[in-house]
Design a protein around this motif. Structure first.
Motif, PDB file in Angstrom:
ATOM      1  N   SER A  51       1.639  70.704   4.806  1.00 25.10           N
ATOM      2  CA  SER A  51       1.106  70.970   3.465  1.00 25.10           C
ATOM      3  C   SER A  51       1.012  69.704   2.625  1.00 25.10           C
ATOM      4  O   SER A  51       0.142  69.599   1.747  1.00 25.10           O
ATOM      5  CB  SER A  51       1.974  72.014   2.756  1.00 25.10           C
ATOM      6  N   GLU A  52       1.859  68.720   2.875  1.00 27.27           N
ATOM      7  CA  GLU A  52       1.830  67.486   2.093  1.00 27.27           C
ATOM      8  C   GLU A  52       0.637  66.595   2.438  1.00 27.27           C
ATOM      9  O   GLU A  52       0.392  65.603   1.753  1.00 27.27           O
ATOM     10  CB  GLU A  52       3.126  66.708   2.303  1.00 27.27           C
ATOM     11  N   ASN A  53      -0.085  66.953   3.492  1.00 28.14           N
ATOM     12  CA  ASN A  53      -1.246  66.168   3.903  1.00 28.14           C
ATOM     13  C   ASN A  53      -2.558  66.920   3.728  1.00 28.14           C
ATOM     14  O   ASN A  53      -3.563  66.581   4.361  1.00 28.14           O
ATOM     15  CB  ASN A  53      -1.091  65.716   5.355  1.00 28.14           C
ATOM     16  N   VAL A  54      -2.571  67.940   2.868  1.00 28.90           N
ATOM     17  CA  VAL A  54      -3.799  68.665   2.553  1.00 28.90           C
ATOM     18  C   VAL A  54      -4.021  68.645   1.049  1.00 28.90           C
ATOM     19  O   VAL A  54      -3.102  68.397   0.269  1.00 28.90           O
ATOM     20  CB  VAL A  54      -3.777  70.119   3.063  1.00 28.90           C
ATOM     21  N   ALA A  55      -5.259  68.921   0.656  1.00 26.48           N
ATOM     22  CA  ALA A  55      -5.628  68.999  -0.759  1.00 26.48           C
ATOM     23  C   ALA A  55      -6.695  70.073  -0.912  1.00 26.48           C
ATOM     24  O   ALA A  55      -7.442  70.369   0.030  1.00 26.48           O
ATOM     25  CB  ALA A  55      -6.139  67.655  -1.262  1.00 26.48           C
ATOM     26  N   VAL A  56      -6.764  70.637  -2.083  1.00 32.06           N
ATOM     27  CA  VAL A  56      -7.705  71.721  -2.362  1.00 32.06           C
ATOM     28  C   VAL A  56      -9.093  71.151  -2.635  1.00 32.06           C
ATOM     29  O   VAL A  56      -9.250  70.180  -3.393  1.00 32.06           O
ATOM     30  CB  VAL A  56      -7.215  72.555  -3.563  1.00 32.06           C
ATOM     31  N   ILE A  57     -10.108  71.760  -2.051  1.00 30.80           N
ATOM     32  CA  ILE A  57     -11.486  71.320  -2.225  1.00 30.80           C
ATOM     33  C   ILE A  57     -12.060  71.948  -3.495  1.00 30.80           C
ATOM     34  O   ILE A  57     -12.054  73.169  -3.647  1.00 30.80           O
ATOM     35  CB  ILE A  57     -12.356  71.733  -1.025  1.00 30.80           C
ATOM     36  N   PRO A  58     -12.571  71.141  -4.427  1.00 36.13           N
ATOM     37  CA  PRO A  58     -13.222  71.706  -5.618  1.00 36.13           C
ATOM     38  C   PRO A  58     -14.412  72.580  -5.229  1.00 36.13           C
ATOM     39  O   PRO A  58     -15.046  72.367  -4.188  1.00 36.13           O
ATOM     40  CB  PRO A  58     -13.677  70.461  -6.392  1.00 36.13           C
ATOM     41  N   ASP A  59     -14.722  73.546  -6.067  1.00 38.29           N
ATOM     42  CA  ASP A  59     -15.794  74.503  -5.777  1.00 38.29           C
ATOM     43  C   ASP A  59     -17.138  73.820  -5.556  1.00 38.29           C
ATOM     44  O   ASP A  59     -17.981  74.314  -4.796  1.00 38.29           O
ATOM     45  CB  ASP A  59     -15.920  75.522  -6.909  1.00 38.29           C
ATOM     46  N   SER A  60     -17.365  72.697  -6.207  1.00 32.34           N
ATOM     47  CA  SER A  60     -18.663  72.030  -6.132  1.00 32.34           C
ATOM     48  C   SER A  60     -18.827  71.141  -4.898  1.00 32.34           C
ATOM     49  O   SER A  60     -19.888  70.544  -4.698  1.00 32.34           O
ATOM     50  CB  SER A  60     -18.880  71.173  -7.381  1.00 32.34           C
ATOM     51  N   VAL A  61     -17.803  71.053  -4.053  1.00 24.20           N
ATOM     52  CA  VAL A  61     -17.825  70.163  -2.888  1.00 24.20           C
ATOM     53  C   VAL A  61     -17.924  70.999  -1.618  1.00 24.20           C
ATOM     54  O   VAL A  61     -17.130  71.919  -1.413  1.00 24.20           O
ATOM     55  CB  VAL A  61     -16.561  69.281  -2.855  1.00 24.20           C
ATOM     56  N   ASP A  62     -18.884  70.677  -0.756  1.00 29.22           N
ATOM     57  CA  ASP A  62     -19.032  71.437   0.487  1.00 29.22           C
ATOM     58  C   ASP A  62     -18.051  70.932   1.540  1.00 29.22           C
ATOM     59  O   ASP A  62     -17.409  69.878   1.386  1.00 29.22           O
ATOM     60  CB  ASP A  62     -20.476  71.395   0.995  1.00 29.22           C
ATOM     61  N   PHE A  63     -17.923  71.698   2.617  1.00 31.41           N
ATOM     62  CA  PHE A  63     -16.935  71.373   3.641  1.00 31.41           C
ATOM     63  C   PHE A  63     -17.219  70.029   4.309  1.00 31.41           C
ATOM     64  O   PHE A  63     -16.289  69.258   4.602  1.00 31.41           O
ATOM     65  CB  PHE A  63     -16.888  72.474   4.712  1.00 31.41           C
ATOM     66  N   GLY A 113     -15.620  66.110  -6.920  1.00 33.94           N
ATOM     67  CA  GLY A 113     -15.982  67.363  -7.566  1.00 33.94           C
ATOM     68  C   GLY A 113     -16.545  67.176  -8.960  1.00 33.94           C
ATOM     69  O   GLY A 113     -17.384  67.973  -9.415  1.00 33.94           O
ATOM     70  N   ARG A 114     -16.123  66.117  -9.654  1.00 34.07           N
ATOM     71  CA  ARG A 114     -16.627  65.831 -10.995  1.00 34.07           C
ATOM     72  C   ARG A 114     -17.867  64.938 -10.988  1.00 34.07           C
ATOM     73  O   ARG A 114     -18.355  64.522 -12.033  1.00 34.07           O
ATOM     74  CB  ARG A 114     -15.523  65.163 -11.837  1.00 34.07           C
ATOM     75  N   GLY A 115     -18.349  64.597  -9.791  1.00 32.03           N
ATOM     76  CA  GLY A 115     -19.527  63.745  -9.695  1.00 32.03           C
ATOM     77  C   GLY A 115     -19.244  62.284  -9.964  1.00 32.03           C
ATOM     78  O   GLY A 115     -20.174  61.517 -10.219  1.00 32.03           O
ATOM     79  N   GLN A 116     -17.975  61.869  -9.882  1.00 39.81           N
ATOM     80  CA  GLN A 116     -17.591  60.487 -10.182  1.00 39.81           C
ATOM     81  C   GLN A 116     -17.345  59.651  -8.922  1.00 39.81           C
ATOM     82  O   GLN A 116     -17.032  58.463  -9.018  1.00 39.81           O
ATOM     83  CB  GLN A 116     -16.345  60.491 -11.067  1.00 39.81           C
ATOM     84  N   LEU A 117     -17.464  60.259  -7.753  1.00 36.22           N
ATOM     85  CA  LEU A 117     -17.325  59.557  -6.479  1.00 36.22           C
ATOM     86  C   LEU A 117     -18.285  60.209  -5.498  1.00 36.22           C
ATOM     87  O   LEU A 117     -18.358  61.442  -5.423  1.00 36.22           O
ATOM     88  CB  LEU A 117     -15.889  59.653  -5.958  1.00 36.22           C
TER      89      LEU A 117
END
Length: 304
Positions: free
Chosen positions: A98-110, A266-270
């Motif tokens: 779990s320490e090596n995962v992160a949640v994907i923002p809704d606006s980002v595809d797989f 997800g915020r369009g900044q990267l």
């Protein structure tokens, strides 16, 4: 389940096989249904961490949690996540800490999310190791690659004057829009620089070290050239410079830094710079494109 495994006699050293489903073994491990993977140069060039026939390689994955970590440390079932480990990623299901995962923002595809774990974390950690770069000249070699394009963006975001070194003018396309103040083929006229994030190795690493101003640092991230490096450190010392070279390996766990780059995306900044997309059934074609330097940025494959 279906997986890509190491098979030395295959055309590109990998083939599909049916393998048992993975089972979490520790209380902080979760199981994901993999939707996309990405390819990294070390995986496809050297079959990193796939030493025996039948081993499952793969660092980066993105998918959906189907079994949460028993200790409650990770996201719940149904959460879209991306994550990394040094193997087992090229499969329909994968176990991750779990320490090596992160949640994907809704606006980002797989596919975009799958491109970010190792490359994104490497870019973040290597730029941070240069220290404060606001207003300073930072050289990024191999800037057209997956890590390089992310490093250009992150260094520019940190306030650096970014110099992007590429192998040809064509490989430099789009780097100015990502934040590169200069795009160069070769290193003539680049000195002095405060820091270097170096991805090529060999003579490029030696030349980059010679460009440093006093107190500068080279972070040796990769060796895409496959060549050894020879540096006359005595000559550098006699020139009166107090410079250093640091070898780079990602520090684990990576979940926090992965969340950072996913949130920026997800915020369009990267921009993850996924320059190649296909289904994983066309793995060999993707590997050939990556090794032939025909991919600008990352290669991501949809899992079926």
């Amino acid at each position: 389940m279906r997986a890509i495994v190491f098979r030395p006699d295959a055309a590109r050293s990998f083939a599909f096989a049916e393998v048992p489903d993975p089972v979490p073994a520790a209380r902080n491990e979760l199981l994901i249904d993999v939707k996309a993977i990405s390819l990294n140069f070390g995986e496809v060039k050297y079959a990193d961490n796939a030493e025996h026939p039948g081993d499952i390689p793969g660092w980066d994955s993105a998918g959906v949690v189907v079994a949460a970590a028993p200790d409650g440390s990770g996201p719940p079932v149904g959460t879209r996540v991306a994550g990394a480990a040094w193997s087992q990623g090229w499969a329909q299901r994968r176990v991750l800490a779990s320490e090596n995962v992160a949640v994907i923002p809704d606006s980002v595809d797989f596919e975009t999310a799958a491109a970010l774990p190792v490359a994104g974390v490497t870019a973040v950690q290597s730029i941070r190791r240069l220290g404060p770069v606001l207003g300073k000249r930072v050289l990024i070699t191999g800037a057209s690659g997956g890590v390089g394009r992310l490093a250009v963006q992150l260094a520019a975001r940190a306030g650096a004057h970014v110099i992007a070194a590429v192998g040809s003018p064509e490989r430099g396309a789009g780097l100015g829009a990502l934040g590169a103040a200069e795009i160069v083929v070769g290193l003539d006229g680049v000195a002095p620089v405060h820091g270097v994030v170096e991805h090529v190795g060999g003579a490029m690493l030696a030349d980059a070290y010679g460009l440093l101003e006093d107190g500068g640092t080279v972070i040796a991230v990769g060796s895409a050239s496959g060549q050894p490096t020879m540096i006359d450190l005595e000559a550098a010392r006699m020139a009166g410079k107090n410079n250093r070279i640091e070898s780079f390996m990602a520090r684990w766990p990576v979940g926090g830094e992965l969340q950072y780059v996913l949130d920026l995306t997800g915020r369009g900044q990267l921009d993850a710079q996924v320059g190649y997309r296909d289904g994983w059934d066309n793995l060999d074609a993707a590997i050939e494109a990556l090794l032939d330097r025909r991919v600008a940025g990352k290669a991501a494959l949809t899992v079926s």
